[in-house]
Design a protein around this motif. Structure first.
Motif, PDB file in Angstrom:
ATOM      1  N   ARG A 170       0.827  -1.211   0.000  1.00 31.62           N
ATOM      2  CA  ARG A 170       0.000   0.000   0.000  1.00 31.62           C
ATOM      3  C   ARG A 170       0.862   1.262   0.000  1.00 31.62           C
ATOM      4  N   VAL A 171       1.901   1.289   0.834  1.00 35.05           N
ATOM      5  CA  VAL A 171       2.739   2.480   0.974  1.00 35.05           C
ATOM      6  C   VAL A 171       3.661   2.664  -0.223  1.00 35.05           C
ATOM      7  N   LEU A 172       4.291   1.564  -0.665  1.00 39.91           N
ATOM      8  CA  LEU A 172       5.339   1.673  -1.672  1.00 39.91           C
ATOM      9  C   LEU A 172       4.870   1.379  -3.092  1.00 39.91           C
ATOM     10  N   GLY A 173       3.768   0.628  -3.228  1.00 39.85           N
ATOM     11  CA  GLY A 173       3.292   0.276  -4.558  1.00 39.85           C
ATOM     12  C   GLY A 173       4.254  -0.611  -5.328  1.00 39.85           C
ATOM     13  N   ASP A 174       5.153  -1.298  -4.627  1.00 37.99           N
ATOM     14  CA  ASP A 174       6.178  -2.116  -5.253  1.00 37.99           C
ATOM     15  C   ASP A 174       5.686  -3.569  -5.323  1.00 37.99           C
ATOM     16  N   PRO A 175       5.610  -4.162  -6.527  1.00 40.94           N
ATOM     17  CA  PRO A 175       5.101  -5.537  -6.641  1.00 40.94           C
ATOM     18  C   PRO A 175       5.960  -6.575  -5.937  1.00 40.94           C
ATOM     19  N   ARG A 176       7.164  -6.215  -5.507  1.00 38.19           N
ATOM     20  CA  ARG A 176       7.979  -7.173  -4.764  1.00 38.19           C
ATOM     21  C   ARG A 176       7.298  -7.587  -3.453  1.00 38.19           C
ATOM     22  N   TYR A 177       6.356  -6.774  -2.968  1.00 36.88           N
ATOM     23  CA  TYR A 177       5.693  -7.068  -1.696  1.00 36.88           C
ATOM     24  C   TYR A 177       4.308  -7.704  -1.872  1.00 36.88           C
TER      25      TYR A 177
END
Length: 551
Positions: free
Chosen positions: A505-512
């Motif tokens: 939610r915070v970073l928008g990074d698909p790694r998470y």
């Protein structure tokens, strides 16, 4: 089906084509080892001590002599230390001989390749070996990063080829990955599993995928630690201290990278990333690329993320807590009630007053304890004054009963120095060391541990290995306190899922993005080590590729 399985009077399959799970004699008594570096020597050592006849070959003839001399010296040292009987040492050394040409491997039951990590070289070697060894001989590669299927594709009989990935140093690292390529006969892998046990090692079975189990699972610690440092959240030493002393790992990511050395680990990071077609979870870091180029590769070079003097790591002293007054009173967020109660106990122990109002008083230190969020988002979600907000990582107990405890605080970019220092003094009031980091979704320990668990879950989801073998391989191969799936269970799968979703939610990074294995079991209240219920009675000796084997 390999001739090896026919010789044993069983082909490893029932009349319906299913795997029977029967494992008779391995048929392996004489092995050839190609490559006499650290890995080849280590495999030779455990094989000879297990009573196997070992033949060593290297394109550099003097390397074979050097390897046998090294093993003679090793056996002598073990005898001097009382770890090996003199008769056993002499018998083991007598089992090891040098081969002047590959033709001397003609009667070997198994040949293990431990040469340079180049696909063409391995294919060429196995093609040559096929013209020398008998039809019953198994060919095994000790590759750590190349596809077994790709290596076997150069052979006329790819079913005899399997992966046999040991870890350095072989005599001490008691785990070995047995890898089935797409065309590997399960009987070959079964024989290697039995042989590993005979040599005193614990075998784990894996499907042929980049990184297999251990190097695949290891991406969580290293790549996430590097990402944290790259974001400027914390220094190398602070990340390591948090992972050791708060999360309970034997080594932090940068200590581990120094131990393995960047000339080994950085190419593996790049290889796995590209083999998975740029999967975001495995993105390498420019930090390691730059340090590798500069020769700061680790302990063996005397300098890496740390300097080493006479082999001893040189690390700066931990910063002491500031000598400032404790906060007048503390308001604690109730978004995480378990953490609220732990922080309240700590505040009361320090003799600081609690602010129990629905909203913080104007002079209260504000403490939040988010899972997966950064301090800024946690403050904005509750409409708190960010200048007084300090976040504490409560994933691990704030009052640990064992080990060396450590607490981690983080601040928003707006948090004042006065608020930060008074919070540091408060959380260190009982003598527990405190690390203060810059704002980060998931602190340090949360994001590293959640990534480790998530990648472990994805290995299970992809059926690369069984949940049990995933945890076994990681604890033995990486020295983690628990395997990734057991670690997720211990901390709570729903909590790990919350951390990942909030980081995304915070970073928008698909790694998470959470693995389906994690998300479904968290929502159903199931253990992460539990396979699908419909598969619970499946024969556990089934290989990862058993459903894909050509008939």
């Amino acid at each position: 089906m390999t001739p090896l399985s026919r010789e044993n009077g069983q082909d490893g399959r029932d009349d319906r084509g299913g795997h029977t799970g029967r494992q008779g004699q391995t048929g392996i008594e004489t092995i050839g080892i190609v490559g006499t570096g650290a890995m080849g020597r280590g495999i030779a050592q455990i094989a000879a001590l297990a009573g196997l006849t070992v033949r060593l070959f290297d394109t550099n003839a003097s390397a074979v002599t050097a390897a046998r001399d090294y093993l003679a010296d090793t056996f002598a040292k073990l005898t001097a230390k009382g770890k090996l009987d003199d008769i056993a040492a002499r018998a083991a050394l007598a089992k090891i001989s040098g081969a002047r040409a590959l033709a001397e491997f003609a009667d070997c039951d198994l040949v293990i390749e431990a040469i340079v990590e180049k696909l063409d070289a391995k294919r060429a070697l196995f093609r040559e070996l096929e013209s020398i060894v008998s039809g019953r001989c198994v060919l095994a590669s000790n590759t750590s990063s190349l596809s077994i299927t790709a290596i076997a594709a150069g052979c006329s009989t790819p079913s005899r080829v399997a992966g046999y990935h040991f870890f350095n140093p072989v005599p001490l690292m008691k785990v070995v990955e047995v890898i089935d390529g797409l065309r590997s006969d399960p009987a070959a892998g079964n024989a290697l599993m039995d042989l590993a046990r005979r040599m005193g090692h614990t075998p784990v079975r894996a499907k042929d995928m980049p990184g297999f189990i251990v190097n695949h699972a290891g991406r969580g610690m290293n790549t996430e630690g590097l990402r944290i440092a790259d974001e400027g959240v914390a220094s190398f030493v602070d990340v390591d201290r948090i992972m050791r002393e708060q999360a309970g790992f034997r080594l932090g990511p940068f200590e581990l990278l120094d131990l393995t050395a960047l000339d080994v680990s950085h190419p593996v990071m790049e290889s796995i990333y590209h083999q998975f077609y740029e999967e975001p979870r495995f993105t390498p870091s420019p930090i390691t690329a730059t340090r590798l180029a500069g020769g700061l590769i680790g302990r063996k070079a005397g300098e890496g993320f740390y300097r080493y003097v006479d082999g001893k790591q040189q690390a700066p002293q931990d910063a002491p807590a500031p000598t400032v007054a404790l906060p007048r009173r503390v308001w604690i967020s109730k978004q995480n009630m378990q953490a609220h109660d732990a922080v309240q106990a700590l505040v009361e122990q320090a003799g600081v007053a609690l602010d129990t109002g629905a909203t913080p008083a104007a002079d209260s230190l504000i403490v939040v304890a988010p899972f997966g969020l950064d301090a800024t988002t946690a403050a904005l979600d509750e409409q708190l004054d960010a200048t007084r907000v300090v976040a504490v990582d409560a994933l691990f107990p704030l009052f640990p009963s064992v080990g060396t405890p450590r607490r981690t605080l983080m601040t928003t970019p707006a948090t004042t120095r006065a608020a930060r220092d008074s919070a540091h003094a408060l959380f260190a009031a009982d003598g527990v060391p405190v690390t203060v980091i810059r704002d980060s979704a998931g602190f340090v320990a949360q994001r590293v541990v959640a990534t480790i668990v998530n990648i472990g879950c994805d290995i299970a989801q992809r059926q690369i290995a069984t949940p049990q073998d995933i945890d076994l391989a990681v604890t033995l191969g990486l020295g983690y306190p628990r395997g990734p799936l057991a670690l997720g269970d211990a901390l709570g799968a729903p909590t790990i899922l919350t951390i990942l979703r909030n980081m995304y939610r915070v970073l928008g990074d698909p790694r998470y993005r959470p693995s389906p294995w994690l998300a479904r079991r968290a929502q159903l209240g199931l253990s992460l080590t539990q396979p699908d219920a419909a598969d619970a009675d499946t024969d556990t000796t089934d290989t990862p590729n058993s459903r894909e084997q050509p008939q």
